[in-house]
Design a protein around this motif. Structure first.
Motif, PDB file in Angstrom:
ATOM      1  N   LEU A  16      34.469  32.367  52.195  1.00  0.00           N
ATOM      2  CA  LEU A  16      33.704  32.937  51.089  1.00  0.00           C
ATOM      3  C   LEU A  16      34.391  34.195  50.562  1.00  0.00           C
ATOM      4  CD1 LEU A  16      31.248  32.886  49.303  1.00  0.00           C
ATOM      5  CD2 LEU A  16      29.925  33.973  51.129  1.00  0.00           C
ATOM      6  N   PHE A  17      34.898  35.023  51.466  1.00  0.00           N
ATOM      7  CA  PHE A  17      35.635  36.222  51.072  1.00  0.00           C
ATOM      8  C   PHE A  17      36.851  35.848  50.221  1.00  0.00           C
ATOM      9  CE2 PHE A  17      39.113  39.236  52.015  1.00  0.00           C
ATOM     10  CZ  PHE A  17      38.541  40.430  51.621  1.00  0.00           C
ATOM     11  N   ARG A  18      37.561  34.798  50.627  1.00  0.00           N
ATOM     12  CA  ARG A  18      38.751  34.373  49.877  1.00  0.00           C
ATOM     13  C   ARG A  18      38.391  33.884  48.483  1.00  0.00           C
ATOM     14  NH1 ARG A  18      42.024  31.297  54.851  1.00  0.00           N
ATOM     15  NH2 ARG A  18      43.040  33.194  55.638  1.00  0.00           N
ATOM     16  N   LYS A  65      39.239  35.930  44.553  1.00  0.00           N
ATOM     17  CA  LYS A  65      39.895  35.205  43.464  1.00  0.00           C
ATOM     18  C   LYS A  65      39.190  35.443  42.132  1.00  0.00           C
ATOM     19  CE  LYS A  65      41.425  31.299  46.351  1.00  0.00           C
ATOM     20  NZ  LYS A  65      41.200  29.852  46.616  1.00  0.00           N
ATOM     21  N   ALA A  66      37.948  35.900  42.214  1.00  0.00           N
ATOM     22  CA  ALA A  66      37.159  36.121  41.000  1.00  0.00           C
ATOM     23  C   ALA A  66      37.706  37.318  40.224  1.00  0.00           C
ATOM     24  CB  ALA A  66      35.694  36.344  41.346  1.00  0.00           C
ATOM     25  N   ASN A  67      37.600  37.267  38.922  1.00  0.00           N
ATOM     26  CA  ASN A  67      38.089  38.330  38.061  1.00  0.00           C
ATOM     27  C   ASN A  67      37.381  39.650  38.362  1.00  0.00           C
ATOM     28  OD1 ASN A  67      39.473  39.580  35.925  1.00  0.00           O
ATOM     29  ND2 ASN A  67      37.848  39.092  34.471  1.00  0.00           N
ATOM     30  N   GLY A  68      38.158  40.682  38.672  1.00  0.00           N
ATOM     31  CA  GLY A  68      37.589  42.002  38.892  1.00  0.00           C
ATOM     32  C   GLY A  68      37.086  42.270  40.294  1.00  0.00           C
ATOM     33  N   VAL A  69      37.287  41.327  41.210  1.00  0.00           N
ATOM     34  CA  VAL A  69      36.822  41.509  42.591  1.00  0.00           C
ATOM     35  C   VAL A  69      38.026  41.648  43.511  1.00  0.00           C
ATOM     36  CG1 VAL A  69      35.509  40.548  44.514  1.00  0.00           C
ATOM     37  CG2 VAL A  69      34.741  40.178  42.161  1.00  0.00           C
ATOM     38  N   GLY A  70      38.192  42.835  44.080  1.00  0.00           N
ATOM     39  CA  GLY A  70      39.244  43.065  45.053  1.00  0.00           C
ATOM     40  C   GLY A  70      38.698  42.985  46.463  1.00  0.00           C
ATOM     41  N   PRO A  71      39.557  43.144  47.466  1.00  0.00           N
ATOM     42  CA  PRO A  71      39.108  43.070  48.863  1.00  0.00           C
ATOM     43  C   PRO A  71      38.004  44.066  49.218  1.00  0.00           C
ATOM     44  CG  PRO A  71      41.489  42.922  48.745  1.00  0.00           C
ATOM     45  CD  PRO A  71      41.020  43.268  47.366  1.00  0.00           C
ATOM     46  N   LYS A  72      38.095  45.299  48.685  1.00  0.00           N
ATOM     47  CA  LYS A  72      37.076  46.300  49.014  1.00  0.00           C
ATOM     48  C   LYS A  72      35.704  45.882  48.493  1.00  0.00           C
ATOM     49  CE  LYS A  72      35.943  51.209  48.709  1.00  0.00           C
ATOM     50  NZ  LYS A  72      36.377  52.564  48.244  1.00  0.00           N
ATOM     51  N   LEU A  73      35.659  45.386  47.266  1.00  0.00           N
ATOM     52  CA  LEU A  73      34.384  44.947  46.709  1.00  0.00           C
ATOM     53  C   LEU A  73      33.889  43.693  47.427  1.00  0.00           C
ATOM     54  CD1 LEU A  73      32.136  45.268  44.705  1.00  0.00           C
ATOM     55  CD2 LEU A  73      33.525  44.106  42.980  1.00  0.00           C
ATOM     56  N   GLY A 112      28.995  48.665  43.220  1.00  0.00           N
ATOM     57  CA  GLY A 112      30.127  48.195  42.438  1.00  0.00           C
ATOM     58  C   GLY A 112      29.851  46.961  41.611  1.00  0.00           C
ATOM     59  N   ILE A 113      28.623  46.445  41.654  1.00  0.00           N
ATOM     60  CA  ILE A 113      28.268  45.243  40.904  1.00  0.00           C
ATOM     61  C   ILE A 113      27.289  45.605  39.787  1.00  0.00           C
ATOM     62  CG2 ILE A 113      27.261  42.942  40.964  1.00  0.00           C
ATOM     63  CD1 ILE A 113      29.802  43.026  42.488  1.00  0.00           C
ATOM     64  N   GLY A 114      27.779  45.597  38.553  1.00  0.00           N
ATOM     65  CA  GLY A 114      26.908  45.784  37.405  1.00  0.00           C
ATOM     66  C   GLY A 114      26.443  44.434  36.893  1.00  0.00           C
ATOM     67  N   LYS A 115      25.624  44.462  35.868  1.00  0.00           N
ATOM     68  CA  LYS A 115      25.063  43.213  35.349  1.00  0.00           C
ATOM     69  C   LYS A 115      26.145  42.259  34.842  1.00  0.00           C
ATOM     70  CE  LYS A 115      21.619  41.311  32.177  1.00  0.00           C
ATOM     71  NZ  LYS A 115      20.602  41.597  31.118  1.00  0.00           N
ATOM     72  N   ARG A 175      29.307  37.367  35.621  1.00  0.00           N
ATOM     73  CA  ARG A 175      30.620  36.732  35.691  1.00  0.00           C
ATOM     74  C   ARG A 175      30.817  36.029  37.034  1.00  0.00           C
ATOM     75  NH1 ARG A 175      33.510  40.886  34.687  1.00  0.00           N
ATOM     76  NH2 ARG A 175      34.244  41.348  36.775  1.00  0.00           N
ATOM     77  N   LEU A 176      30.335  36.653  38.108  1.00  0.00           N
ATOM     78  CA  LEU A 176      30.441  36.038  39.432  1.00  0.00           C
ATOM     79  C   LEU A 176      29.693  34.715  39.483  1.00  0.00           C
ATOM     80  CD1 LEU A 176      30.057  39.088  41.865  1.00  0.00           C
ATOM     81  CD2 LEU A 176      32.103  37.702  41.480  1.00  0.00           C
TER      82      LEU A 176
END
Length: 206
Positions: free
Chosen positions: A71-73, A77-85, A115-118, A123-124
């Motif tokens: 799930l982390f992987r 891959k999603a736009n704007g999501v890095g490992p920290k988020l 770190g998650i706005g609307k 988008r997620l």
């Protein structure tokens, strides 16, 4: 690629651990949902890992099972999501809760995470709904909305060691200092250990 590490759990400082493998210590960042499942220091531990190489660092992220790692992987891959988020998301809610939120298009549950706005939440849902179908259906999970009083607090309360550890962990996961302080103070009870305090603070955040 380092996919799994087995060794002795040498240190635990949420959200990081140190695993000793034949004298070599591996620093591993873990979501709190996996962190809660760790054994005591000095015991053997098996961690499923994802290795991230950046220009300025090489980082290991660890998970209690392959499903959470998978799930982390998908998340990163999603736009704007890095490992920290990605780590913050899987600390703020379990894999099952996240899957349920995406499948049910529950944007309000996702925006409660740091770190998650609307727009990011929407988008997620769009990007991940089909891709996460391979993880199977989950039961609908009703999650309480975040408290605006709690999340908008702008004062930091002096902490003892346990509360300081919990606040530091929340800040590392993306919460602002004042927000982390208020979350910790809202659930703290005398005698609580750091891990329990972090767990209850994260529950209060959603």
């Amino acid at each position: 690629m380092i996919g799994r590490i087995r060794g002795t759990l040498a240190e635990k400082q949420p959200p990081e651990i140190l695993v000793d493998v034949a004298g070599v210590g591996y620093e591993i960042h873990m979501p709190m949902t996996s962190f809660y499942q760790l054994p005591s220091i000095g015991e053997e531990v098996v961690v499923f890992t994802h290795f991230v190489v950046r220009e300025d660092a090489q980082l290991l992220f660890g998970f209690a099972d392959k499903m959470e790692r998978g799930l982390f992987r998908e998340l990163i891959k999603a736009n704007g999501v890095g490992p920290k988020l990605g780590l913050a998301i899987l600390s703020g809610m379990s894999a099952a809760q996240f899957l349920s939120s995406v499948q049910n298009e529950d944007v309000s549950a996702l925006v409660s995470l740091p770190g998650i706005g609307k727009k990011t939440a929407e988008r997620l849902v769009v990007e991940l709904k089909d891709r996460l179908a391979k993880f199977g259906k989950t039961q609908s999970i009703v999650m309480p909305p975040p408290s605006s009083d709690l999340l908008n607090a702008n004062t930091v309360v002096p902490l003892n060691d346990t509360r300081e550890d919990a606040q530091s962990a929340l800040i590392a996961l993306g919460y602002k200092p004042a927000q982390a302080s208020k979350l910790v103070e809202s659930v703290y009870q005398e005698g609580m250990e750091s891990e329990s305090l972090i767990r209850e603070a994260l529950k209060a955040a959603i």
